[in-house]
Write a protein that holds these residues in place. Structure first.
Motif, short mmCIF file in Angstrom:
data_model
loop_
_atom_site.label_atom_id
_atom_site.label_comp_id
_atom_site.label_asym_id
_atom_site.label_seq_id
_atom_site.Cartn_x
_atom_site.Cartn_y
_atom_site.Cartn_z
N GLY A 8 5.94 1.76 35.05
CA GLY A 8 6.81 0.60 35.07
C GLY A 8 7.33 0.28 33.67
N ARG A 9 8.16 -0.75 33.59
CA ARG A 9 8.76 -1.11 32.32
C ARG A 9 7.71 -1.51 31.29
NH1 ARG A 9 12.78 -5.98 32.64
NH2 ARG A 9 13.58 -4.61 34.28
N PHE A 10 6.72 -2.33 31.72
CA PHE A 10 5.68 -2.77 30.79
C PHE A 10 4.85 -1.59 30.30
CE2 PHE A 10 1.37 -4.31 29.85
CZ PHE A 10 1.67 -5.24 28.86
N ASP A 11 4.54 -0.65 31.22
CA ASP A 11 3.78 0.55 30.84
C ASP A 11 4.50 1.31 29.73
OD1 ASP A 11 1.86 0.10 32.85
OD2 ASP A 11 3.17 1.02 34.34
N LEU A 12 5.81 1.49 29.90
CA LEU A 12 6.58 2.25 28.93
C LEU A 12 6.65 1.52 27.59
CD1 LEU A 12 8.21 4.74 28.29
CD2 LEU A 12 10.23 3.64 29.26
#
Length: 439
Positions: A8-12
């Protein structure tokens, strides 16, 4: 049916932050301040470094999405260029990874030296010996198959971020040293100073290119990749600017140049002598974490390259009992020792690393033009950066400026770097010759 893991965006965002924030921010600001000569050039270098890093991360994110393969950063060369030229670029990367590890080892050595070495023995030789000891111990541990867990690595990365935030708080709790009045410089001198500063700044922002390995694993890539990259690099840029403001306000800009332990000195101003020692120890531990990762990751890169016949098959031999790539680990260790004694000063190693790295990154970024042309008529629906071709073009120009500045201001480092790059051609021919003899 197998379920593919998606980021997800936060992971990236967190991955990008972890990839970029290393040890450099605790060392390079003193070098940048010394070369800048004024706070304006100093801060401008960091801002430009952050913007160019965003351009680079976006470029490599699209390359990774268009060529979603394991080990994408080295495979793009063989996919897009002649095998001999691809080998020369990859061979250069093999060498500079060892140089980067040595640069980090020297930073850690400089920080731990005042804590463990008597004052009368604190010289460049003692730093080199500490770095040698750290590299040797980690080599032995990895040779016999002992690995540091990923949780420990994540904790160490978290400690570095907390340290930066604590240092930034020192602005509000200590006596400020006023910066000197700006000294007038000619436009030519200012541009020259800025170009030299960018060598160390880009070293500190390095790591964004690894987004190339993630392009095909992101949820809703068209939306999440640009937002995550912009957010991640922006977080890093803000942290870097904040800690540099703390360095300048607390220690004084005119006092930064030439300091080797700016983070510990900043901690001493805020926490006292205990803060100096604790910070030095924590940074040294973080250094060990990075170096351990280097001993774990680089032999595995060699393995993948050997599988693709970019390196000899000797690099993928594994001890069945310990599961250790004994030759590959020894080879990486040998490269670090050569780098340590050939270019023993941190700045010299950074210049040498950035010269080769910049060349590799320019040709790596150029593959986006090749991939777009080859896939012009395909139904590709993955991430596609906006403002093409200006973003990759500006990124490549900035890196070429770094190469030119290393060539001008450190001809020895540039010569060694170019020599390593060119040595890849006869080595490639030798590998081909041996392969033909065996077949």
């Amino acid at each position: 049916m197998s379920i593919q893991s998606k980021l997800g965006r936060f992971d990236l965002i967190m991955i990008i932050v972890s990839l970029v924030i290393g040890i450099g921010i605790f060392k390079t600001p003193s070098i940048v301040a010394e070369k800048a000569g004024s706070p304006l050039i100093f801060y401008l270098a960091w801002i430009i470094g952050g913007i160019i890093s965003i351009f680079g991360a976006l470029t490599f994110a699209e390359i990774g999405a268009r060529l979603p393969v394991a080990g994408g950063f080295y495979k793009i060369f063989s996919h897009c260029y002649h095998p001999a030229f691809a080998f020369m670029l990859n061979w250069s990367l093999v060498i500079i990874n060892a140089g980067s590890a040595v640069a980090v080892a020297l930073v850690g050595a400089e920080y731990i030296k005042p804590v463990i070495v008597p004052a009368e023995f604190q010289d460049s030789i003692s730093s080199k010996m500490i770095a040698l000891a750290a590299l040797s111990i980690l080599f032995l541990l990895n040779y016999i198959g002992i690995k540091m867990g990923s949780r420990v690595q994540n904790i160490l990365s978290g400690i570095k971020i907390v340290l930066i935030l604590l240092f930034c708080m020192s602005v509000f709790g200590t006596h400020h040293i006023s910066s000197p009045a700006a000294v007038a410089h000619s436009t030519k001198d200012s541009l020259m100073a800025l170009g030299v500063c960018l060598i160390s700044v880009f070293f500190t922002f390095g790591g964004y290119q690894m987004t190339i390995n993630l392009g095909a694993d992101i949820k809703d890539p068209q939306k999440n990749i640009p937002l995550a990259i912009f957010s991640g690099i922006s977080i890093i840029l803000v942290l870097y600017l904040m800690i540099n403001i703390a360095y300048c306000e607390v220690l004084g800009f005119e006092n930064l140049g030439g300091k080797t332990l700016i983070a510990s000195e900043l901690a001493a101003k805020y926490f006292g002598e205990a803060g100096f020692k604790i910070t030095s120890i924590v940074i040294f531990i973080s250094t060990l974490g990075f170096l351990n990762t280097s001993f774990m990751v680089n032999p595995r890169i060699y393995y993948a390259m050997a599988e693709d016949k970019i390196l000899p098959s000797l690099f993928k031999r594994v001890n069945e009992k310990t599961q250790t790539q004994e030759f590959a680990v020894c080879f990486f260790f040998g490269l670090t020792i050569i780098s340590l004694f050939l270019l023993d000063a941190f700045e010299k190693i950074v210049n040498y690393v950035m010269f080769i790295d910049s060349i590799s990154l320019v040709f790596a970024a150029a593959t986006i033009f090749i991939l777009r042309k080859r896939m012009a008529l395909s139904d590709y629906s993955g991430f596609r950066m906006k403002f093409f071709p200006f973003i990759p073009a500006l990124f490549m120009i900035a890196l070429m400026i770094v190469c030119i500045n290393v060539l001008i201001f450190d001809i020895k480092a540039a010569t060694i770097g170019m020599g390593i790059f060119l040595a890849g051609f006869p080595l490639y021919q030798l590998i081909l010759f041996i392969a033909r003899r065996k077949s």
